[in-house]
Motif scaffolding. Sequence first.
Motif, PDB file in Angstrom:
ATOM      1  N   MET A  58       0.966  -1.203   0.143  1.00 17.12           N
ATOM      2  CA  MET A  58      -0.023  -0.154  -0.127  1.00 17.12           C
ATOM      3  C   MET A  58       1.043   1.109  -0.144  1.00 17.12           C
ATOM      4  SD  MET A  58      -3.099   0.868  -0.134  1.00 17.12           S
ATOM      5  CE  MET A  58      -4.432   1.571   0.394  1.00 17.12           C
ATOM      6  N   LYS A  59       1.974   1.342   0.788  1.00 14.61           N
ATOM      7  CA  LYS A  59       2.781   2.320   0.821  1.00 14.61           C
ATOM      8  C   LYS A  59       3.460   2.678  -0.657  1.00 14.61           C
ATOM      9  CE  LYS A  59       3.778   2.394   5.692  1.00 14.61           C
ATOM     10  NZ  LYS A  59       4.970   2.472   6.839  1.00 14.61           N
ATOM     11  N   LEU A  60       3.796   1.627  -1.260  1.00  8.20           N
ATOM     12  CA  LEU A  60       4.501   1.531  -2.321  1.00  8.20           C
ATOM     13  C   LEU A  60       3.447   2.275  -3.497  1.00  8.20           C
ATOM     14  CD1 LEU A  60       6.801   0.910  -4.710  1.00  8.20           C
ATOM     15  CD2 LEU A  60       5.714  -1.365  -4.919  1.00  8.20           C
ATOM     16  N   THR A  61       2.321   1.873  -3.411  1.00  9.69           N
ATOM     17  CA  THR A  61       1.448   2.210  -4.305  1.00  9.69           C
ATOM     18  C   THR A  61       1.170   3.732  -4.135  1.00  9.69           C
ATOM     19  OG1 THR A  61       0.060   0.166  -4.469  1.00  9.69           O
ATOM     20  CG2 THR A  61      -1.071   2.071  -5.222  1.00  9.69           C
ATOM     21  N   THR A  62       0.950   4.062  -2.791  1.00  6.06           N
ATOM     22  CA  THR A  62       0.827   5.527  -2.580  1.00  6.06           C
ATOM     23  C   THR A  62       1.997   6.694  -3.037  1.00  6.06           C
ATOM     24  OG1 THR A  62      -0.704   4.938  -0.619  1.00  6.06           O
ATOM     25  CG2 THR A  62       0.265   7.322  -0.544  1.00  6.06           C
ATOM     26  N   GLY A  63       3.313   5.966  -2.740  1.00 10.95           N
ATOM     27  CA  GLY A  63       4.525   6.663  -2.983  1.00 10.95           C
ATOM     28  C   GLY A  63       4.593   6.816  -4.771  1.00 10.95           C
ATOM     29  N   LEU A  64       4.172   5.671  -5.415  1.00  7.38           N
ATOM     30  CA  LEU A  64       4.064   5.844  -6.614  1.00  7.38           C
ATOM     31  C   LEU A  64       3.185   7.010  -7.379  1.00  7.38           C
ATOM     32  CD1 LEU A  64       4.485   1.754  -7.947  1.00  7.38           C
ATOM     33  CD2 LEU A  64       6.144   3.642  -8.028  1.00  7.38           C
ATOM     34  N   VAL A  65       2.092   6.998  -6.852  1.00  9.06           N
ATOM     35  CA  VAL A  65       0.949   7.936  -7.214  1.00  9.06           C
ATOM     36  C   VAL A  65       1.429   9.290  -6.772  1.00  9.06           C
ATOM     37  CG1 VAL A  65      -1.177   8.800  -6.790  1.00  9.06           C
ATOM     38  CG2 VAL A  65      -1.105   6.193  -7.003  1.00  9.06           C
ATOM     39  N   ARG A  66       2.129   9.693  -5.700  1.00  8.08           N
ATOM     40  CA  ARG A  66       2.501  11.114  -5.250  1.00  8.08           C
ATOM     41  C   ARG A  66       3.619  11.198  -6.452  1.00  8.08           C
ATOM     42  NH1 ARG A  66       2.377  10.082   1.372  1.00  8.08           N
ATOM     43  NH2 ARG A  66       0.330  10.362   1.513  1.00  8.08           N
ATOM     44  N   ALA A  67       4.607  10.497  -6.878  1.00  6.63           N
ATOM     45  CA  ALA A  67       5.727  10.766  -7.425  1.00  6.63           C
ATOM     46  C   ALA A  67       5.301  10.919  -9.057  1.00  6.63           C
ATOM     47  CB  ALA A  67       6.702   9.672  -7.370  1.00  6.63           C
ATOM     48  N   GLY A  68       4.141  10.506  -9.334  1.00  5.76           N
ATOM     49  CA  GLY A  68       3.590  10.484 -10.614  1.00  5.76           C
ATOM     50  C   GLY A  68       3.906   9.350 -11.574  1.00  5.76           C
ATOM     51  N   VAL A  69       4.447   8.169 -11.074  1.00  2.00           N
ATOM     52  CA  VAL A  69       4.897   7.183 -11.414  1.00  2.00           C
ATOM     53  C   VAL A  69       3.844   5.927 -11.655  1.00  2.00           C
ATOM     54  CG1 VAL A  69       6.455   5.150 -11.362  1.00  2.00           C
ATOM     55  CG2 VAL A  69       7.347   7.547 -10.393  1.00  2.00           C
ATOM     56  N   GLU A  70       3.692   5.485 -12.727  1.00  2.00           N
ATOM     57  CA  GLU A  70       2.726   4.464 -13.002  1.00  2.00           C
ATOM     58  C   GLU A  70       3.388   2.944 -12.722  1.00  2.00           C
ATOM     59  OE1 GLU A  70       0.026   2.893 -16.636  1.00  2.00           O
ATOM     60  OE2 GLU A  70       0.604   4.986 -16.636  1.00  2.00           O
ATOM     61  N   ALA A  71       2.654   2.193 -12.259  1.00  2.00           N
ATOM     62  CA  ALA A  71       3.248   0.883 -11.903  1.00  2.00           C
ATOM     63  C   ALA A  71       3.428   0.214 -13.325  1.00  2.00           C
ATOM     64  CB  ALA A  71       2.336  -0.095 -11.041  1.00  2.00           C
ATOM     65  N   SER A  72       4.491  -0.855 -13.332  1.00  3.29           N
ATOM     66  CA  SER A  72       4.909  -1.409 -14.620  1.00  3.29           C
ATOM     67  C   SER A  72       3.692  -2.227 -15.379  1.00  3.29           C
ATOM     68  CB  SER A  72       5.798  -2.548 -14.541  1.00  3.29           C
ATOM     69  OG  SER A  72       5.449  -3.617 -13.471  1.00  3.29           O
ATOM     70  N   MET A  73       3.062  -3.392 -14.848  1.00  4.78           N
ATOM     71  CA  MET A  73       2.121  -3.729 -15.607  1.00  4.78           C
ATOM     72  C   MET A  73       1.196  -4.637 -14.297  1.00  4.78           C
ATOM     73  SD  MET A  73       4.008  -6.553 -17.829  1.00  4.78           S
ATOM     74  CE  MET A  73       3.817  -8.182 -17.543  1.00  4.78           C
ATOM     75  N   GLY A  74       0.146  -5.374 -14.855  1.00  8.13           N
ATOM     76  CA  GLY A  74      -0.525  -6.195 -13.810  1.00  8.13           C
ATOM     77  C   GLY A  74      -1.233  -5.565 -12.658  1.00  8.13           C
ATOM     78  N   SER A  75      -2.090  -6.109 -12.087  1.00  4.08           N
ATOM     79  CA  SER A  75      -2.979  -5.337 -10.962  1.00  4.08           C
ATOM     80  C   SER A  75      -2.987  -6.575 -10.042  1.00  4.08           C
ATOM     81  CB  SER A  75      -4.165  -4.942 -11.548  1.00  4.08           C
ATOM     82  OG  SER A  75      -4.994  -5.978 -11.945  1.00  4.08           O
ATOM     83  N   VAL A  76      -3.842  -6.313  -8.875  1.00  3.78           N
ATOM     84  CA  VAL A  76      -4.027  -7.238  -7.525  1.00  3.78           C
ATOM     85  C   VAL A  76      -4.706  -8.384  -8.180  1.00  3.78           C
ATOM     86  CG1 VAL A  76      -5.324  -7.510  -5.720  1.00  3.78           C
ATOM     87  CG2 VAL A  76      -3.974  -5.288  -5.904  1.00  3.78           C
ATOM     88  N   GLY A  77      -4.159  -9.550  -8.220  1.00  5.50           N
ATOM     89  CA  GLY A  77      -4.450 -10.732  -8.478  1.00  5.50           C
ATOM     90  C   GLY A  77      -3.967 -11.327  -9.775  1.00  5.50           C
TER      91      GLY A  77
END
Length: 105
Positions: A1-20
Amino acid sequence: MKLTTGLVRAGVEASMGSVGDSYDNALAENLWMLIKTECIRGRTFTTRAEANLALFEYIDGFYNSRRIQKRLGYLSPVEFEEKHYADQATAERTNLKPRQPALAS
């Protein structure tokens, strides 16, 4: 959760895939299987530096540049890029041919 929040704040999009999704994990497992099979298995490294060099040479010197890939028409990335630029140069030469003057009626 902290990683996702940090990525959003930094304007970074996660590579690929989602939960599950298993895509990230499956790709990583496939790469490690290839590295183990094609680079590591059957070899003994005397130092960590020797192992690091072997991994670097495999990944950067072979896997990323010379290993054939189905998506590239069974060409290596280097061959595919060379073909691309050769095709592009041929197209440019074709487009640069002088036009024939129109025949006067």
